[in-house]
Design an enzyme around this catalytic site. Structure first.
Site, short mmCIF file in Angstrom:
data_model
loop_
_atom_site.label_atom_id
_atom_site.label_comp_id
_atom_site.label_asym_id
_atom_site.label_seq_id
_atom_site.Cartn_x
_atom_site.Cartn_y
_atom_site.Cartn_z
N LEU A 87 -17.42 20.35 -24.85
CA LEU A 87 -16.87 21.31 -25.82
C LEU A 87 -15.37 21.10 -25.96
CD1 LEU A 87 -18.90 24.37 -24.54
CD2 LEU A 87 -19.25 23.17 -26.70
N ASN A 106 -20.97 27.43 -17.02
CA ASN A 106 -21.79 26.22 -17.06
C ASN A 106 -22.49 26.01 -15.72
OD1 ASN A 106 -22.72 23.58 -18.10
ND2 ASN A 106 -21.36 22.76 -16.51
N HIS A 123 -23.93 23.13 -13.30
CA HIS A 123 -23.75 21.68 -13.12
C HIS A 123 -24.45 21.22 -11.83
CE1 HIS A 123 -22.12 17.74 -13.59
NE2 HIS A 123 -21.42 17.80 -12.46
#
Ligand SMILES: Nc1nc2c(c(=O)[nH]1)N[C@@H](CN(C=O)c1ccc(C(=O)N[C@@H](CCC(=O)O)C(=O)O)cc1)CN2
Ligand code: GAR
Length: 230
Positions: free
Chosen positions: A122, A137, A139
């Site tokens: 992004l 996020n 991960h």
């Protein structure tokens, strides 16, 4: 005694008061499913974490992402925004990012945005739409270990080369620097000598389905100031 209608409206009121989440996906959506299940998991004794929130939208960059079916089965509105379509129209990645961010902030206005397998980096133009830094996020690696895509493959290769003895997963705040945002939760995941890439992936995905729920709840508590009240 409250009638069925009364209890329904009470339930609706409770749902309306819950924090809201929009989830961005690109693929199977097993982590989205974990979030959906956790929002419906009212039984505290079930062992799996619950999530006191409403998932109000799911956005995919791929029309065929199975996660879209998962959302639709759960009655959650879905959108697809294709980077390829933007590029075919001569538009840039930043235009794509802008369109996704504008969709989220105008149509949904969620308390939290969760990237659950969103496979695009992004741009700052996307993040500029989120001054509250309310983007998280998931991960499949430990902080600073294997930033970016294909982290599990890279961890398995590093283990085979003897450079790491274990890997891990984390949920973190999203900043321009990929996978370098403040860590919300992290967890080590062991790699066994007998592991294949597939058995390691299975162990990681199982752990992800728990941490993404606990991480979303922890981040929402922080964003909504709930921790200060406790
Ligand atoms: N600005 C940020 N964007 C994103 C972050 C972040 O922390 N900051 N997290 C990633 C998620 N992610 C890893 O967790 C990740 C996903 C994809 C890529 C990547 O290189 N994508 C390629 C395309 C790959 C493909 O289409 O298969 C690309 O964007 O060109 C890196 C990291 C989400 N975004
Ligand atoms: N760098 C981002 C990244 O690799 N994300 C990973 O994509 C998978 C999505 O699975 P799902 O579609 O089944 O939820 C998850 O393993 C997640 O960690």
């Amino acid at each position: 005694m409250a009638s069925a209608t009364d209890s329904t409206s009470i339930q609706q009121q409770q749902q309306q008061q819950l924090p809201t989440i929009v989830v961005l996906i690109s693929g199977s959506g097993s982590n989205l499913q974990a979030l959906i299940d956790a929002t419906q998991n009212t039984n505290q004794d079930s062992g799996s974490p619950s999530l006191k929130a409403n998932i109000i939208g799911v956005i995919s960059n791929r029309q065929k992402a199975y996660g879209l079916e998962r959302a639709q089965k759960a009655g959650i509105p879905t959108e697809t925004v294709s980077l390829k379509r933007f590029k075919d129209q001569g538009k840039s990645r930043e235009d794509f990012d802008d369109a996704v961010a504008t969709l989220i902030t105008t149509k949904y206005q969620p308390d939290l945005v969760v990237l659950a397998g969103w496979m695009h980096i992004l741009s700052p133009r996307f993040l500029a739409h989120f001054p509250r830094d309310n983007v998280m996020n998931l991960h499949p690696a430990l902080p600073g270990q294997f930033d970016g895509a294909h982290a599990i493959d890279r961890a398995f290769e590093a283990f085979q080369q003897g450079t790491i003895s274990e890997t891990g997963i984390m949920v973190h705040k999203v900043i321009a620097d990929v996978d370098r945002g403040q860590v919300i939760l992290q967890q080590p995941v062991p790699i066994l000598p007998s592991d294949t890439l597939s058995t390691l992936e299975d162990r990681i995905h199982l752990a992800e389905h728990d941490i993404i729920v606990r991480g979303a709840q922890a981040f929402l508590d922080e964003l909504t100031g709930k921790q200060q009240q406790q």
